[in-house]
Design an enzyme around this catalytic site. Structure first.
Site, PDB file in Angstrom:
ATOM      1  N   HIS A  14      -1.328  -2.946  14.812  1.00 26.53           N
ATOM      2  CA  HIS A  14      -0.962  -3.368  13.470  1.00 26.53           C
ATOM      3  C   HIS A  14       0.295  -4.459  13.592  1.00 26.53           C
ATOM      4  O   HIS A  14       0.311  -5.207  12.652  1.00 26.53           O
ATOM      5  CB  HIS A  14      -0.688  -2.595  12.747  1.00 26.53           C
ATOM      6  CG  HIS A  14      -0.674  -2.940  11.241  1.00 26.53           C
ATOM      7  ND1 HIS A  14       0.462  -3.019  10.170  1.00 26.53           N
ATOM      8  CD2 HIS A  14      -1.647  -3.496  10.504  1.00 26.53           C
ATOM      9  CE1 HIS A  14       0.188  -3.562   9.212  1.00 26.53           C
ATOM     10  NE2 HIS A  14      -1.305  -3.744   8.995  1.00 26.53           N
ATOM     11  N   HIS A  45       2.780  -9.737  -0.009  1.00 27.94           N
ATOM     12  CA  HIS A  45       2.600  -9.101   1.081  1.00 27.94           C
ATOM     13  C   HIS A  45       3.540  -8.653   2.171  1.00 27.94           C
ATOM     14  O   HIS A  45       3.293  -8.098   3.249  1.00 27.94           O
ATOM     15  CB  HIS A  45       1.186  -9.713   1.973  1.00 27.94           C
ATOM     16  CG  HIS A  45       0.706  -8.967   3.130  1.00 27.94           C
ATOM     17  ND1 HIS A  45       0.660  -9.181   4.374  1.00 27.94           N
ATOM     18  CD2 HIS A  45      -0.094  -7.905   3.039  1.00 27.94           C
ATOM     19  CE1 HIS A  45      -0.151  -8.423   5.137  1.00 27.94           C
ATOM     20  NE2 HIS A  45      -0.674  -7.492   4.215  1.00 27.94           N
ATOM     21  N   ARG A  75      -6.084  -8.409  17.404  1.00 22.40           N
ATOM     22  CA  ARG A  75      -6.738  -7.240  17.318  1.00 22.40           C
ATOM     23  C   ARG A  75      -8.035  -7.538  16.739  1.00 22.40           C
ATOM     24  O   ARG A  75      -9.328  -6.925  17.258  1.00 22.40           O
ATOM     25  CB  ARG A  75      -5.899  -6.227  16.416  1.00 22.40           C
ATOM     26  CG  ARG A  75      -6.768  -4.928  16.179  1.00 22.40           C
ATOM     27  CD  ARG A  75      -6.280  -4.066  15.034  1.00 22.40           C
ATOM     28  NE  ARG A  75      -6.837  -4.445  13.883  1.00 22.40           N
ATOM     29  CZ  ARG A  75      -6.059  -4.438  12.692  1.00 22.40           C
ATOM     30  NH1 ARG A  75      -4.927  -3.951  12.630  1.00 22.40           N
ATOM     31  NH2 ARG A  75      -6.833  -4.780  11.557  1.00 22.40           N
ATOM     32  N   ARG A  82       0.718  -1.330   0.059  1.00 28.43           N
ATOM     33  CA  ARG A  82       0.227  -0.018  -0.010  1.00 28.43           C
ATOM     34  C   ARG A  82       0.893   1.271  -0.117  1.00 28.43           C
ATOM     35  O   ARG A  82       1.752   1.525   1.077  1.00 28.43           O
ATOM     36  CB  ARG A  82      -1.188  -0.020   1.346  1.00 28.43           C
ATOM     37  CG  ARG A  82      -1.935  -1.173   1.173  1.00 28.43           C
ATOM     38  CD  ARG A  82      -2.837  -1.065   2.167  1.00 28.43           C
ATOM     39  NE  ARG A  82      -3.856  -2.173   2.744  1.00 28.43           N
ATOM     40  CZ  ARG A  82      -4.738  -2.536   1.698  1.00 28.43           C
ATOM     41  NH1 ARG A  82      -5.112  -1.838   0.588  1.00 28.43           N
ATOM     42  NH2 ARG A  82      -5.553  -3.607   1.879  1.00 28.43           N
TER      43      ARG A  82
END
Length: 677
Positions: A581, A420, A553, A360
């Site tokens: 994260h 990823h 989370r 991203r």
């Protein structure tokens, strides 16, 4: 074989979103932050309907998994309860609190008479030119856009005829809110201003009834069965039609007469969507854009701390990394060294090649600009760009094209392999330290680094980085690994190579210790925990006496606290000002802990269908620091909740000392990395 139980993935995610909503309901949370949590909850739910609900609806129709064990009805019931709670919080807590601040949000009430002239003027000067009323007819092929706000107008004309129109609410072109200052400050919704002026659009109308509606559509891209090598064009084509996918939710304001509601559902081909009676207003994720002073009542500022204990004293970052491994904990510490890593590489004469993965990319990425400069400076730059990063594809494509035109070699993943990993490698003409690397738990994105908690390792560990070099060589081939020709990794844990097996081995080692009567323990922090083989191994470890602490989370399919299955497993969640994260894995190893970090959650997609990189932490100082940070998070008794065997979110027992982990982490790091004054 022992039967194991697992939570449903989607119900577990809804339980997480309940935690987000709960923050909005806490009086102790600053008002502006409570509004932000309402916005996040709404945005999350929209994504759930776009991404997960299509799968749930499909499973419901399959005979062998009828109603997917009731998941569809269960999810709908949970969402309805949460939406009611949302309305209670907004109406009875947030809006009154805003009023105490002198801010009158006109919500579910008529626009006050004293504001009508200003509202009408705003309609004609700012709004009217964007309106495109569309008459609805039975055989029309009109296709409302995904998550676009519309007004359904039921218009009675003088001849007695009734017609229905859809009027777009142009919140993408005009601010969703209009602020008017008189002796007090008022905030109006854009749709209320349009409704006030509908008689301008239909001057011949005898009466007009107006209701807000929204349609949410499937966002899955379904590329798995496509094998054309020109994936870039396919992605762009899919992007062009994404917002025209299957409708998964039809959200409408209460009060629409049944005959009109059925006519809209039939006329817009919404019979397969979930018809949900919501509140008056939709897309309340826009609450984050309220035109108010954000400093009214927000979290106290935590300035980013330095990432090094002392100044560079004229030395480069790359030279400091060669001396010893460094770790940065964002957003508590400055992201500057990450930018400096790429910037130094772009101009350093010893650097010959740069390799990195981008999942991203920031919309104004300084990292990408450094890579472009490096290529123009004559260095070989190779970038693996993931085109299938959901909702970020267009931005990634834009940057990929720009890099390619500058001479960067761009590698696109294909449909069989999704990258990823968050890694970067510098290759230098220095025989003593030919490699310098960066390995992270989060994306190389300076924007999200401001509010995602992540960890970034800067290292010159040559054997480890030599394996990263091998990985990039593999990625150039863009071919799924064959079992008979697997690269041997001794340091890195790579999904589809050795990651799954290595984690199983590490758990087995703790099991062996426990069976010998040696204290054994595992502490893991993840975003999502889904994959059944690894969960099953944790169950086995628990049954053997291994003490297991999990901070998860979001999605957690592991059921804790079940005797004979998970009696030694405790699961917590933390929701606070930053999004948790980072992925961290600690295996006690008889007092000599092994610590790994990386990009991989324990989900099926991460384990089996992506290239993920987890990496060991070798530097004793960093290992000790990470262990202390995880201990602080585990001690949280303010923002943390525990998950029980029924998937209930239970408050952690609040016993002295009071620990709010994100604040405690910031204070802990500020003693080491003192703020610059």
């Amino acid at each position: 074989m022992v039967s194991r139980s697992f939570f449903n993935r989607d119900i577990s995610w809804l339980s997480f979103n309940q935690c987000v909503l709960a923050e909005a309901g806490k009086e102790a949370v600053p008002l502006m932050e409570r509004i932000r949590f309402l916005s996040i909850y709404s945005s999350n739910l929209d994504e759930f309907y776009r991404v997960r609900m299509p799968t749930i609806m499909a499973l419901q129709k399959i005979e062998k998994v009828k109603d997917n064990s009731g998941v569809y009805s269960q999810a709908t019931e949970i969402i309805n309860k949460q939406q009611n709670q949302y309305g209670e919080i907004l109406n009875h807590s947030i809006i009154p609190a805003l009023k105490k601040q002198g801010l009158n949000l006109i919500y579910n009430e008529q626009i006050p008479a004293g504001l009508l002239t200003a509202a009408e003027d705003y309609f004609f000067t700012q709004v009217a030119g964007f309106l495109q009323p569309k008459r609805l007819s039975p055989n029309d092929d009109y296709f409302p856009k995904n998550n676009q706000l519309y007004i359904l107008a039921i218009v009675q004309f003088q001849a007695g005829d009734e017609e229905m129109f859809l009027i777009n609410i142009p919140s993408g072109d005009v601010s969703r809110f209009f602020k008017i200052k008189t002796n007090e400050t008022y905030i109006l919704f854009l749709e209320d201003i349009i409704k006030l002026n509908l008689h301008r659009l239909f001057p011949a109308a005898v009466s007009i009834a107006a209701y807000n509606i929204k349609i949410t559509r499937d966002a899955e891209m379904n590329l798995e069965d496509e094998y054309d090598t020109n994936l870039l064009k396919k992605i762009e084509k899919q992007l062009a039609k994404r917002d025209f996918g299957l409708a998964t939710r039809f959200l409408y304001q209460p009060g629409i007469p049944l005959r009109n509601l059925q006519a809209v559902i039939q006329g817009l081909n919404l019979s397969k969507a979930s018809a949900v009676e919501g509140g008056t207003y939709h897309n309340l994720k826009d609450l984050a854009q309220l035109p108010v002073d954000r400093s009214i009542d927000s979290y106290p500022e935590w300035p980013a701390l330095p990432s090094f204990e002392n100044e560079f004293n004229g030395r480069t970052l790359l030279a400091r990394i060669i001396e010893e491994d460094r770790m940065i904990h964002t957003p508590y510490q400055s992201y500057g060294p990450v930018l400096r890593f790429f910037n130094e590489a772009a101009i350093d004469n010893t650097v010959e090649e740069i390799y990195t993965t981008l999942y991203r990319v920031a919309s104004d990425s300084k990292i990408v600009n450094a890579l472009i400069s490096a290529a123009k400076n004559g260095k070989k730059v190779v970038v693996m760009v993931e085109l299938k990063a959901r909702f970020d594809e267009a931005n990634n494509i834009k940057w990929a094209k720009k890099m390619k035109s500058a001479g960067v070699r761009i590698l696109y993943s294909n449909n069989t392999i999704k990258v990823h990993a968050k890694i970067a490698l510098i290759k230098r003409n220095d025989p003593q330290a030919p490699y310098i690397g960066l390995l992270a738990t989060g994306n190389l994105n300076e924007n999200t680094a401001r509010f995602y908690t992540d960890h970034i390792l800067l290292t010159a560990h040559q054997p480890l980085l030599a394996e990263m070099d091998e990985l990039f060589t593999f990625l150039k081939k863009r071919k799924k690994p064959e079992t008979e020709n697997v690269i041997s990794f001794k340091h890195l844990l790579i999904a589809q190579f050795n990651l799954h097996a290595r984690f199983l081995e590490l758990i087995d080692r703790e099991i062996a210790y426990a069976k010998q009567g040696i204290p054994a323990g595992i502490t893991i922090k993840l975003n999502n925990l889904e994959e059944e083989v690894l969960i099953g191994k944790l169950y086995e470890a628990s049954d053997a006496g291994v003490k297991i602490k999990l901070i998860v989370r979001s999605v957690c399919r592991l059921v804790p606290g079940v005797p004979g299955q998970s009696g030694n497993i405790t699961v917590k969640r933390i929701v606070d000002r930053y999004l948790e994260h980072g992925r961290v894995f600690i295996f006690d190893n008889n007092g000599d802990p092994d610590i790994f970090m990386g990009s991989a959650d324990w989900m099926n997609r991460n384990i089996y269908r992506r290239i993920e990189v987890c990496f060991p932490v070798y530097a004793p100082r960093i290992k000790e620091q990470l262990a202390q940070l995880l201990a602080l998070q585990w001690s949280d008794n303010v923002q943390a909740i525990s998950i029980d065997h029924a998937l209930s979110n239970l408050p952690v027992k609040s016993e002295p000392p009071v620990v709010r982990s994100q604040e405690a982490v910031y204070n802990f790091l500020s003693k080491i990395y003192k703020p610059v004054t």
